[in-house]
Design a protein around this motif. Structure first.
Motif, PDB file in Angstrom:
ATOM      1  N   PHE A 193       0.614  -1.334  -0.040  1.00 41.12           N
ATOM      2  CA  PHE A 193       0.107  -0.074   0.162  1.00 41.12           C
ATOM      3  C   PHE A 193       0.972   1.209  -0.111  1.00 41.12           C
ATOM      4  O   PHE A 193       1.935   1.082   0.683  1.00 41.12           O
ATOM      5  N   VAL A 194       0.336   2.428  -0.763  1.00 45.76           N
ATOM      6  CA  VAL A 194       0.863   3.708  -0.883  1.00 45.76           C
ATOM      7  C   VAL A 194      -0.149   4.501  -0.221  1.00 45.76           C
ATOM      8  O   VAL A 194      -1.218   4.628  -0.722  1.00 45.76           O
ATOM      9  N   LEU A 195       0.035   5.041   1.084  1.00 40.21           N
ATOM     10  CA  LEU A 195      -0.932   5.851   1.836  1.00 40.21           C
ATOM     11  C   LEU A 195      -0.455   7.186   2.056  1.00 40.21           C
ATOM     12  O   LEU A 195       0.899   7.339   2.322  1.00 40.21           O
ATOM     13  N   PHE A 196      -1.414   8.005   1.938  1.00 33.72           N
ATOM     14  CA  PHE A 196      -0.803   9.647   2.344  1.00 33.72           C
ATOM     15  C   PHE A 196      -0.293   9.604   3.832  1.00 33.72           C
ATOM     16  O   PHE A 196      -0.788   9.089   4.763  1.00 33.72           O
ATOM     17  N   GLN A 200       0.340  14.247   7.918  1.00 35.67           N
ATOM     18  CA  GLN A 200      -0.200  15.394   7.299  1.00 35.67           C
ATOM     19  C   GLN A 200      -1.674  15.518   7.456  1.00 35.67           C
ATOM     20  O   GLN A 200      -2.577  16.333   7.152  1.00 35.67           O
ATOM     21  N   ALA A 201      -2.102  14.000   7.482  1.00 37.86           N
ATOM     22  CA  ALA A 201      -3.670  14.017   7.713  1.00 37.86           C
ATOM     23  C   ALA A 201      -4.017  12.723   8.317  1.00 37.86           C
ATOM     24  O   ALA A 201      -4.357  11.639   7.806  1.00 37.86           O
ATOM     25  N   SER A 202      -3.878  12.930   9.572  1.00 40.51           N
ATOM     26  CA  SER A 202      -4.161  11.950  10.575  1.00 40.51           C
ATOM     27  C   SER A 202      -5.524  11.173  10.647  1.00 40.51           C
ATOM     28  O   SER A 202      -5.578   9.921  10.554  1.00 40.51           O
ATOM     29  N   GLY A 203      -6.590  12.126  10.580  1.00 41.00           N
ATOM     30  CA  GLY A 203      -7.754  11.639  10.417  1.00 41.00           C
ATOM     31  C   GLY A 203      -8.031  10.481   9.202  1.00 41.00           C
ATOM     32  O   GLY A 203      -8.739   9.472   9.542  1.00 41.00           O
ATOM     33  N   LEU A 204      -7.669  11.195   8.137  1.00 38.29           N
ATOM     34  CA  LEU A 204      -7.796  10.280   6.768  1.00 38.29           C
ATOM     35  C   LEU A 204      -6.879   9.138   7.043  1.00 38.29           C
ATOM     36  O   LEU A 204      -7.707   7.773   6.498  1.00 38.29           O
ATOM     37  N   PHE A 205      -5.775   8.903   7.448  1.00 40.39           N
ATOM     38  CA  PHE A 205      -5.081   7.864   7.533  1.00 40.39           C
ATOM     39  C   PHE A 205      -5.746   6.662   8.359  1.00 40.39           C
ATOM     40  O   PHE A 205      -5.732   5.568   8.241  1.00 40.39           O
ATOM     41  N   ASP A 206      -5.949   7.075   9.849  1.00 40.77           N
ATOM     42  CA  ASP A 206      -6.542   6.286  10.380  1.00 40.77           C
ATOM     43  C   ASP A 206      -8.020   5.866   9.938  1.00 40.77           C
ATOM     44  O   ASP A 206      -8.376   4.871  10.175  1.00 40.77           O
ATOM     45  N   ARG A 207      -8.882   6.602   9.337  1.00 40.65           N
ATOM     46  CA  ARG A 207      -9.992   5.998   8.621  1.00 40.65           C
ATOM     47  C   ARG A 207      -9.672   5.027   7.556  1.00 40.65           C
ATOM     48  O   ARG A 207     -10.544   4.010   7.709  1.00 40.65           O
ATOM     49  N   ILE A 208      -8.583   5.075   6.835  1.00 42.43           N
ATOM     50  CA  ILE A 208      -8.033   4.133   5.896  1.00 42.43           C
ATOM     51  C   ILE A 208      -7.864   2.657   6.348  1.00 42.43           C
ATOM     52  O   ILE A 208      -8.159   1.733   6.216  1.00 42.43           O
ATOM     53  N   ILE A 209      -6.845   2.745   7.754  1.00 45.00           N
ATOM     54  CA  ILE A 209      -6.560   1.709   8.387  1.00 45.00           C
ATOM     55  C   ILE A 209      -7.749   0.920   9.006  1.00 45.00           C
ATOM     56  O   ILE A 209      -7.733  -0.076   8.823  1.00 45.00           O
ATOM     57  N   SER A 210      -8.754   1.861   9.493  1.00 46.43           N
ATOM     58  CA  SER A 210      -9.745   1.217  10.025  1.00 46.43           C
ATOM     59  C   SER A 210     -10.709   0.525   9.173  1.00 46.43           C
ATOM     60  O   SER A 210     -11.220  -0.606   9.380  1.00 46.43           O
TER      61      SER A 210
END
Length: 304
Positions: A193-196, A200-210
């Motif tokens: 995986f390539v994730l942002f 820089q965007a902890s909410g977005l990252f955590d939502r993807i992991i979730s």
């Protein structure tokens, strides 16, 4: 020298008549004569030569007349500038923005605003949500386009919802699943995986992991670029797959395909943030422009 006195002096000098000047100024002739006499006393020199039949301006008066006209013109200009600033028609705007989330509508928005407010100087700063928060705290920006801010909203910032985005899977064009119209997230369990970048965007990252966790796996993250355009380039080169907001499909995405995941993920808002108190006139004018474009922005940006 008061501006009122200079205005009286200019009227007499141009009309060459005290009574005519009084009528123009909506006052009486003795008041005009008194102001001119006081001005001559203040400057210590005659400014006008009077007789029963005519008024002439002295050499010193001609010098003052030139300067007085310039000073009165500056007063008019100052009043106009203050009025325009109070209406949000002049001044400056410093805007933080996420290019991936605004690229499609921002040029039109700025063009419309600038057409209506040509004397407002706009500065743009590409920033992540975290960088925008820090810039607001340092009073370096007036408005920011970003994902929702942490609760409670810091710094007294107000928000305006612009549109709701969705997460989307991003695959290399040559990937075995690239021709699918929909795919379940668990089908990506064995992918790199390539994730942002989370910082820089902890909410977005955590939502993807979730979302991956709900699909039964933990993604093997091998790259965390700090720019969405870099993420697309890395996916296109075959380094890995990605999950990202659907808005990035409007960036340069040659070599990538975008596939809706199953199940459909919760929406991701894009908001306009600004300091509510005090609300500067230029900020208020920009918010009004954005509000008028909300329908168009939603149509352009919200995935089908």
């Amino acid at each position: 020298m008061e501006l009122k006195t200079l205005r009286t002096f200019v009227a007499v000098a141009e009309l060459r008549n005290f009574s005519a000047a009084a009528r123009q100024l909506h006052t009486v002739q003795p008041a005009v004569s008194r102001q001119i006499a006081d001005l001559e006393e203040e400057l210590g020199t005659p400014l006008m030569w009077r007789s029963t039949r005519e008024v002439k301006v002295t050499a010193a008066g001609e010098v003052l007349l030139e300067d007085a006209r310039r000073m009165l013109a500056l007063e008019v200009e100052a009043r106009e500038r203050v009025t325009r600033a109070a209406r949000g028609q002049s001044g400056q705007l410093r805007i933080g923005y996420m290019s991936s989330a605004t690229a499609r509508f921002m040029p039109v928005l700025l063009r419309h605003f600038s057409n209506r407010h040509p004397d407002v100087h706009i500065e743009l700063f590409e920033m992540t949500a975290q960088q925008q928060l820090e810039a607001f705290a340092r009073q370096e920006i007036d408005l920011g386009f970003s994902r929702p801010l942490p609760e409670p909203v810091p710094l007294g910032l107000a928000s305006l919802l612009l549109y709701q985005d969705r997460l989307i899977a991003v695959l290399p064009q040559e990937h075995v699943l690239a021709k699918r119209k929909r795919l379940s997230l668990e089908e990506l369990a064995q992918e790199d995986f390539v994730l942002f970048e989370r910082g820089q965007a902890s909410g977005l990252f955590d939502r993807i992991i979730s979302a991956c966790g709900e699909a039964g796996f933990s993604p093997r993250v091998i790259r965390q670029p700090a720019q969405m355009q870099t993420l697309l380039s890395q996916v296109a080169s075959g380094i890995g797959v990605a999950i990202a907001p659907a808005c990035i499909r409007f960036l340069q995405s040659d070599g990538c395909v975008f596939i809706k995941p199953r199940p459909t993920q919760p929406p991701i808002a894009l908001e306009l943030h600004y300091l509510q108190h005090p609300l500067r006139p230029t900020v208020e004018a920009f918010i009004k422009e954005v509000s008028q474009m909300l329908g168009q922005i939603k149509v352009q940006m919200e995935p089908e």
